[in-house]
Design a protein around this motif. Structure first.
Motif, mmCIF file in Angstrom:
data_model
loop_
_atom_site.group_PDB
_atom_site.id
_atom_site.type_symbol
_atom_site.label_atom_id
_atom_site.label_comp_id
_atom_site.label_asym_id
_atom_site.label_seq_id
_atom_site.Cartn_x
_atom_site.Cartn_y
_atom_site.Cartn_z
ATOM 1 N N ALA A 1 71.807 7.367 97.857
ATOM 2 C CA ALA A 1 70.491 6.762 97.649
ATOM 3 C C ALA A 1 69.709 6.483 98.932
ATOM 4 O O ALA A 1 68.492 6.291 98.879
ATOM 5 N N SER A 2 70.388 6.432 100.081
ATOM 6 C CA SER A 2 69.689 6.149 101.347
ATOM 7 C C SER A 2 70.616 6.457 102.515
ATOM 8 O O SER A 2 71.830 6.636 102.326
ATOM 9 N N GLY A 3 70.055 6.434 103.714
ATOM 10 C CA GLY A 3 70.871 6.588 104.912
ATOM 11 C C GLY A 3 71.803 5.401 105.093
ATOM 12 O O GLY A 3 72.942 5.554 105.535
ATOM 13 N N THR A 4 71.311 4.226 104.757
ATOM 14 C CA THR A 4 72.154 3.032 104.841
ATOM 15 C C THR A 4 73.366 3.181 103.938
ATOM 16 O O THR A 4 74.503 2.923 104.349
ATOM 17 N N ASP A 5 73.130 3.619 102.696
ATOM 18 C CA ASP A 5 74.255 3.810 101.776
ATOM 19 C C ASP A 5 75.180 4.926 102.257
ATOM 20 O O ASP A 5 76.391 4.870 102.021
ATOM 21 N N PHE B 1 71.978 -0.793 120.328
ATOM 22 C CA PHE B 1 70.583 -0.360 120.457
ATOM 23 C C PHE B 1 70.307 0.688 119.391
ATOM 24 O O PHE B 1 70.264 1.889 119.647
ATOM 25 N N THR B 2 70.128 0.192 118.168
ATOM 26 C CA THR B 2 69.940 1.054 117.007
ATOM 27 C C THR B 2 69.235 0.245 115.930
ATOM 28 O O THR B 2 69.049 -0.960 116.054
ATOM 29 N N PHE B 3 68.868 0.928 114.859
ATOM 30 C CA PHE B 3 68.308 0.239 113.693
ATOM 31 C C PHE B 3 69.420 -0.603 113.062
ATOM 32 O O PHE B 3 70.590 -0.226 113.087
ATOM 33 N N ILE B 4 69.040 -1.708 112.483
ATOM 34 C CA ILE B 4 70.000 -2.668 111.921
ATOM 35 C C ILE B 4 70.983 -2.024 110.942
ATOM 36 O O ILE B 4 72.143 -2.457 110.826
ATOM 37 N N ALA B 5 70.560 -0.977 110.236
ATOM 38 C CA ALA B 5 71.399 -0.399 109.174
ATOM 39 C C ALA B 5 72.773 0.033 109.676
ATOM 40 O O ALA B 5 73.756 -0.039 108.936
ATOM 41 N N THR B 6 72.846 0.471 110.936
ATOM 42 C CA THR B 6 74.127 0.932 111.476
ATOM 43 C C THR B 6 75.163 -0.199 111.430
ATOM 44 O O THR B 6 76.272 -0.025 110.909
ATOM 45 N N ALA B 7 74.788 -1.344 111.982
ATOM 46 C CA ALA B 7 75.710 -2.482 112.024
ATOM 47 C C ALA B 7 75.826 -3.144 110.649
ATOM 48 O O ALA B 7 76.897 -3.617 110.254
ATOM 49 N N PRO C 1 78.807 6.540 116.546
ATOM 50 C CA PRO C 1 77.752 6.894 117.494
ATOM 51 C C PRO C 1 76.445 7.125 116.735
ATOM 52 O O PRO C 1 76.458 7.671 115.628
ATOM 53 N N VAL C 2 75.355 6.674 117.331
ATOM 54 C CA VAL C 2 74.026 6.905 116.747
ATOM 55 C C VAL C 2 73.305 7.883 117.664
ATOM 56 O O VAL C 2 73.269 7.675 118.879
ATOM 57 N N HIS C 3 72.771 8.942 117.100
ATOM 58 C CA HIS C 3 72.027 9.916 117.918
ATOM 59 C C HIS C 3 70.571 9.458 117.956
ATOM 60 O O HIS C 3 69.719 9.938 117.204
ATOM 61 N N GLU D 1 79.247 9.701 112.331
ATOM 62 C CA GLU D 1 78.003 9.909 113.080
ATOM 63 C C GLU D 1 76.807 9.370 112.299
ATOM 64 O O GLU D 1 76.626 9.743 111.136
ATOM 65 N N ASP D 2 76.021 8.522 112.935
ATOM 66 C CA ASP D 2 74.764 8.076 112.321
ATOM 67 C C ASP D 2 73.684 9.075 112.747
ATOM 68 O O ASP D 2 73.178 9.034 113.870
ATOM 69 N N CYS D 3 73.363 9.987 111.815
ATOM 70 C CA CYS D 3 72.402 11.060 112.089
ATOM 71 C C CYS D 3 71.042 10.777 111.467
ATOM 72 O O CYS D 3 70.258 11.707 111.240
ATOM 73 N N ALA D 4 70.764 9.512 111.179
ATOM 74 C CA ALA D 4 69.516 9.173 110.491
ATOM 75 C C ALA D 4 68.286 9.662 111.260
ATOM 76 O O ALA D 4 67.275 10.008 110.662
ATOM 77 N N GLN D 5 68.385 9.681 112.590
ATOM 78 C CA GLN D 5 67.234 10.110 113.399
ATOM 79 C C GLN D 5 67.443 11.502 113.992
ATOM 80 O O GLN D 5 66.657 11.926 114.845
ATOM 81 N N SER D 6 68.490 12.183 113.576
ATOM 82 C CA SER D 6 68.850 13.396 114.326
ATOM 83 C C SER D 6 69.071 14.611 113.439
ATOM 84 O O SER D 6 69.931 15.443 113.748
ATOM 85 N N LEU E 1 73.171 11.154 106.948
ATOM 86 C CA LEU E 1 71.766 11.541 107.073
ATOM 87 C C LEU E 1 70.886 10.577 106.298
ATOM 88 O O LEU E 1 71.295 10.049 105.259
ATOM 89 N N SER E 2 69.678 10.371 106.791
ATOM 90 C CA SER E 2 68.681 9.586 106.062
ATOM 91 C C SER E 2 67.487 10.482 105.769
ATOM 92 O O SER E 2 67.037 11.227 106.643
ATOM 93 N N PHE E 3 66.999 10.380 104.535
ATOM 94 C CA PHE E 3 65.781 11.111 104.161
ATOM 95 C C PHE E 3 64.602 10.164 103.976
ATOM 96 O O PHE E 3 63.657 10.457 103.238
ATOM 97 N N ALA F 1 59.805 8.840 107.044
ATOM 98 C CA ALA F 1 59.390 9.060 108.437
ATOM 99 C C ALA F 1 60.441 9.776 109.277
ATOM 100 O O ALA F 1 60.208 10.041 110.457
ATOM 101 N N LYS F 2 61.588 10.108 108.694
ATOM 102 C CA LYS F 2 62.598 10.831 109.475
ATOM 103 C C LYS F 2 62.191 12.307 109.580
ATOM 104 O O LYS F 2 61.321 12.780 108.840
ATOM 105 N N THR F 3 62.891 13.033 110.432
ATOM 106 C CA THR F 3 62.535 14.443 110.672
ATOM 107 C C THR F 3 62.561 15.255 109.380
ATOM 108 O O THR F 3 61.700 16.102 109.158
HETATM 109 C C1 PLP Z 1 66.630 4.977 109.311
HETATM 110 C C2 PLP Z 1 67.959 4.665 109.887
HETATM 111 C C3 PLP Z 1 69.063 4.289 109.077
HETATM 112 C C4 PLP Z 1 68.927 3.955 107.616
HETATM 113 O O1 PLP Z 1 68.401 4.918 106.838
HETATM 114 P P1 PLP Z 1 67.673 4.525 105.453
HETATM 115 O O2 PLP Z 1 67.574 5.838 104.753
HETATM 116 O O3 PLP Z 1 66.369 3.920 105.775
HETATM 117 O O4 PLP Z 1 68.586 3.581 104.719
HETATM 118 C C5 PLP Z 1 70.287 4.137 109.677
HETATM 119 N N1 PLP Z 1 70.452 4.304 110.998
HETATM 120 C C6 PLP Z 1 69.427 4.628 111.816
HETATM 121 C C7 PLP Z 1 69.677 4.834 113.265
HETATM 122 C C8 PLP Z 1 68.150 4.802 111.280
HETATM 123 O O5 PLP Z 1 67.127 5.108 112.096
#
Ligand code: PLP
Length: 366
Positions: A58-62, A84-90, A130-132, A156-161, A180-182, A185-187
């Motif tokens: 359902a999301s990148g967080t999930d 130094f990342t979006f809160i969702a990682t932690a 690791p967050v890219h 790997e947190d690839c939400a931005q990569s 991955l996050s869709f 605003a992601k790529t």
């Molecule tokens: C956007 C983002 C997420 C979370 O993704 P969502 O799809 O918004 O839940 C996680 N980690 C990083 C680094 C992000 O930028």
């Protein structure tokens, strides 16, 4: 000129007919939950990454939460990640009951400093995330070496990569799994929330499939405490259209970044982030460093030039993590970055004229 950080309307205009048709087909078929397009997208995204499996959620967080849960990470475990990342990682680490252990960043790239990971490993450490950041791969060779030595999992947190590469491999395919996050605003973004996990580990992919669907492997039979976290069929249909174009869009982002780089590198008071030669940056965000960031951002704002700070407060200093006992000064590189980073408008359709406006406004304010 009305400029934005990212302009989703101009992108929609490029794909409107195809996307509208794809959505209409889902509505006609009414297979809204785990319909055929979800399975097709999973296959296509796995192929894109060169992985054997992909599971839509359902999301990148999930994607992060379900990966950690499926790896059996829970209460009492520690997971090392960047502050130094979006809160969702932690947040994902905390959500499964484990404790995030923050490891400072490398000042040149703003990604986790792999040389510091070893010192953070304890008997309770189970994984590294690791967050890219911004679309630039972390130093995966060094992270893999540090993790493998101690038997740690790598998520790997690839939400931005999306589409980023390291040593020729697509980010997400290097660790045990990639998240991955869709988010729009992601790529590669959909028309709401969406996410996916890519992996070569069949058992892991099957556990995630069970978890995303209420802990059910067979209809109305439950073997785990699961989640309701499926990728909507409509979102999958939109993403299938966009996936075919995403490499072209990444090339457009990279060309725009090169345009910025060339002009901004000559301006005193601006520092570009380093891009190691073994990495393919995909520029979900185009970020520079300016010691006088706050003053410059305000000057840009007065000229109507948008900019953003990703992120203004490192996670080890956030109120929600007060209980972990970190204090100012613990993560010097992250704390310096939070005061200096500035992200500029970046999307495939951004024009030279628009970038010139940004560049000239920066020059005038320094
Ligand atoms: C956007 C983002 C997420 C979370 O993704 P969502 O799809 O918004 O839940 C996680 N980690 C990083 C680094 C992000 O930028």
């Amino acid at each position: 000129m009305n400029m934005q950080m990212t302009d989703l309307k101009v992108q929609y205009a490029r794909i409107r007919e195809e996307v509208d048709r794809a959505i209409a087909e889902v509505v006609k078929d009414a297979g809204f939950i785990l319909g055929k397009p979800v399975e097709l997208l999973e296959r296509e995204v796995a192929a894109y990454h060169g992985t054997a499996f992909a599971v839509g959620v359902a999301s990148g967080t999930d994607a992060l939460v379900l990966s950690l849960a499926a790896l059996g990470i829970s209460q009492g475990d520690e997971v090392i990640t960047t502050p130094f990342t979006f809160i969702a990682t932690a947040e994902a680490i905390s959500r499964v009951g484990a404790t995030p252990v923050f490891c400072d960043i490398d000042e040149a790239t703003c990604n986790i400093d792999a040389s510091l990971i070893g010192k953070k490993i304890t008997g309770r450490t189970k994984a590294v995330i690791p967050v890219h950041l911004y679309g630039l791969s972390s130093n995966m060779a060094a992270i893999t070496a540090a993790a493998r030595k101690k038997g740690l999992k790598i998520v790997e947190d690839c939400a931005q990569s999306f589409g980023s590469r390291c040593d020729g491999k697509t980010c997400g395919s290097i660790g045990d799994c990639g998240c991955l996050s869709f988010f729009p605003a992601k790529t590669l973004g959909c028309f709401g929330d969406g996410g996916m996990i890519v992996t070569n580990d069949r058992a892991l992919s099957e556990r995630i499939k069970v978890l995303r669907n209420h802990g059910s492997a067979a209809k109305y039979m439950y073997c785990a405490h699961g989640y309701n976290s499926r990728l909507d069929t409509i979102q999958a249909a939109v993403l299938r259209v966009k996936l075919r174009l995403v490499d072209q869009w990444i090339e457009e982002r990279r060309a725009n970044a090169a345009y910025y780089d060339e002009r901004l590198s000559r301006i005193p008071g601006i520092r570009l982030l380093s891009v190691p030669s073994n990495c393919r940056h995909t520029y979900n965000y185009y970020t520079i460093r300016i010691p006088e960031r706050d003053r410059v951002q305000k000057a840009l704002q007065e000229k109507g030039i948008p900019s953003m700070v990703y992120y203004p407060l490192s996670l080890h200093l956030q109120e929600v993590y007060k209980g972990l006992g970190y204090k100012a000064g613990d993560m010097p590189a992250a704390e310096k970055a939070q005061a200096e980073v500035l992200s500029l408008p970046m999307y495939p359709e951004l024009t030279h004229e628009q970038m010139d406006l940004v560049i000239n406004a920066l020059k005038a304010s320094l």
